[in-house]
Enzyme design. Sequence first.
Site, PDB file in Angstrom:
ATOM      1  N   GLU A 137       1.527  -8.482   9.062  1.00  0.00           N
ATOM      2  CA  GLU A 137       1.461  -7.051   9.361  1.00  0.00           C
ATOM      3  C   GLU A 137       2.441  -6.225   8.543  1.00  0.00           C
ATOM      4  O   GLU A 137       2.361  -5.015   8.500  1.00  0.00           O
ATOM      5  CB  GLU A 137       1.694  -6.806  10.854  1.00  0.00           C
ATOM      6  CG  GLU A 137       0.435  -6.994  11.695  1.00  0.00           C
ATOM      7  CD  GLU A 137       0.035  -8.455  11.863  1.00  0.00           C
ATOM      8  OE1 GLU A 137       0.873  -9.348  11.574  1.00  0.00           O
ATOM      9  OE2 GLU A 137      -1.109  -8.706  12.266  1.00  0.00           O
ATOM     10  N   ARG A 151      -4.326  -8.954 -20.257  1.00  0.00           N
ATOM     11  CA  ARG A 151      -5.307  -8.634 -21.312  1.00  0.00           C
ATOM     12  C   ARG A 151      -4.740  -7.715 -22.378  1.00  0.00           C
ATOM     13  O   ARG A 151      -5.307  -7.587 -23.448  1.00  0.00           O
ATOM     14  CB  ARG A 151      -6.611  -8.116 -20.714  1.00  0.00           C
ATOM     15  CG  ARG A 151      -6.506  -6.829 -19.956  1.00  0.00           C
ATOM     16  CD  ARG A 151      -7.715  -6.641 -19.053  1.00  0.00           C
ATOM     17  NE  ARG A 151      -8.966  -6.845 -19.761  1.00  0.00           N
ATOM     18  CZ  ARG A 151      -9.447  -6.038 -20.699  1.00  0.00           C
ATOM     19  NH1 ARG A 151      -8.769  -4.967 -21.040  1.00  0.00           N
ATOM     20  NH2 ARG A 151     -10.585  -6.297 -21.285  1.00  0.00           N
ATOM     21  N   ASP A 171     -11.277  -0.147 -24.267  1.00  0.00           N
ATOM     22  CA  ASP A 171     -11.518  -0.164 -22.830  1.00  0.00           C
ATOM     23  C   ASP A 171     -11.553   1.222 -22.213  1.00  0.00           C
ATOM     24  O   ASP A 171     -10.905   2.134 -22.693  1.00  0.00           O
ATOM     25  CB  ASP A 171     -10.382  -0.903 -22.113  1.00  0.00           C
ATOM     26  CG  ASP A 171     -10.513  -2.393 -22.227  1.00  0.00           C
ATOM     27  OD1 ASP A 171     -11.563  -2.850 -22.686  1.00  0.00           O
ATOM     28  OD2 ASP A 171      -9.551  -3.076 -21.855  1.00  0.00           O
ATOM     29  N   PRO A 224       0.825  -1.220   0.000  1.00  0.00           N
ATOM     30  CA  PRO A 224       0.000   0.000   0.000  1.00  0.00           C
ATOM     31  C   PRO A 224       0.855   1.263   0.000  1.00  0.00           C
ATOM     32  O   PRO A 224       0.342   2.351  -0.224  1.00  0.00           O
ATOM     33  CB  PRO A 224      -0.833  -0.125   1.284  1.00  0.00           C
ATOM     34  CG  PRO A 224      -0.164  -1.166   2.110  1.00  0.00           C
ATOM     35  CD  PRO A 224       0.618  -2.041   1.191  1.00  0.00           C
TER      36      PRO A 224
HETATM   37  N1  ADE Z   1      -0.879  -5.004   0.164  1.00  0.00           N
HETATM   38  C1  ADE Z   1      -1.735  -4.591   1.122  1.00  0.00           C
HETATM   39  N2  ADE Z   1      -2.511  -3.585   0.667  1.00  0.00           N
HETATM   40  C2  ADE Z   1      -2.135  -3.354  -0.624  1.00  0.00           C
HETATM   41  C3  ADE Z   1      -2.548  -2.430  -1.630  1.00  0.00           C
HETATM   42  N3  ADE Z   1      -3.512  -1.533  -1.410  1.00  0.00           N
HETATM   43  N4  ADE Z   1      -1.927  -2.483  -2.817  1.00  0.00           N
HETATM   44  C4  ADE Z   1      -0.928  -3.365  -3.040  1.00  0.00           C
HETATM   45  N5  ADE Z   1      -0.494  -4.254  -2.137  1.00  0.00           N
HETATM   46  C5  ADE Z   1      -1.086  -4.255  -0.937  1.00  0.00           C
END
Ligand code: ADE
Length: 229
Positions: A116, A154, A169, A89
């Site tokens: 975590e 794709r 697309d 993230p």
């Molecule tokens: N791992 C945990 N959350 C994630 C996200 N939003 N994008 C990519 N990998 C992740």
Amino acid sequence: MRIDVLTLFPEVFEVFLASSIVGRARAAGCVSTQLTNFRDFARDRHRSVDDRPFGGGPGMVLTCGPVFDALEHVEAQDSGPLTRVLLTPQGRKLTQAMVADLAREPRLVLICGHYEGFDERIRSGIDAREISIGDYVLSGGEPAAMVLIDAVVRLLPGALGDEASAANDSFSAGLLEYPQYTRPREFRGMTVPEVLLSGDHAKVALWRKEQALKRTLQRRPDLIHAGEA
Ligand code: ADE
């Protein structure tokens, strides 16, 4: 293209990789995939891959050893160029332009974090592109890796039955897709726009362009202005 996925949960990829466009692309030889479990590279008899964080705090952290060993093992299988991607993230948010770039690479090695978090030296010691699929936290990188694989595959030549369909697309022209209809002409009182039944290809093309623009202005005006700044 070859795609390697390094994960603690290879089984969650199996149905996904065998189904739909990705399954067909694999069967047609457009892409090959290989799943590798970090746990197979654990160094103790409990096959542990995580440990408590130094400095204390809740949760467990993915350790360096199994990740580096798994990576070196899969990379040694083919000496060609590759692009490593760490799903996190904290990475750059995935866009269609990034997907198109990745689709031109000969080999992707996707690394899924879990639990975590992972030891910071996995991030700093591996030369990987860090990619996020959005501003929310998943329990692991696996769903993110599947999103990335689907979006990339794709675009590979031969992956879609109709070569034109990827170009139509949403996002590929920077706009959302125009509305589509099929039979029946009327369903529960809802009808198909006359222009689509007219047989006039130029009129249909114009209508679709207008609809795509109108939709994008209504729903995602940020896309129209994305190129400006
Ligand atoms: N791992 C945990 N959350 C994630 C996200 N939003 N994008 C990519 N990998 C992740």
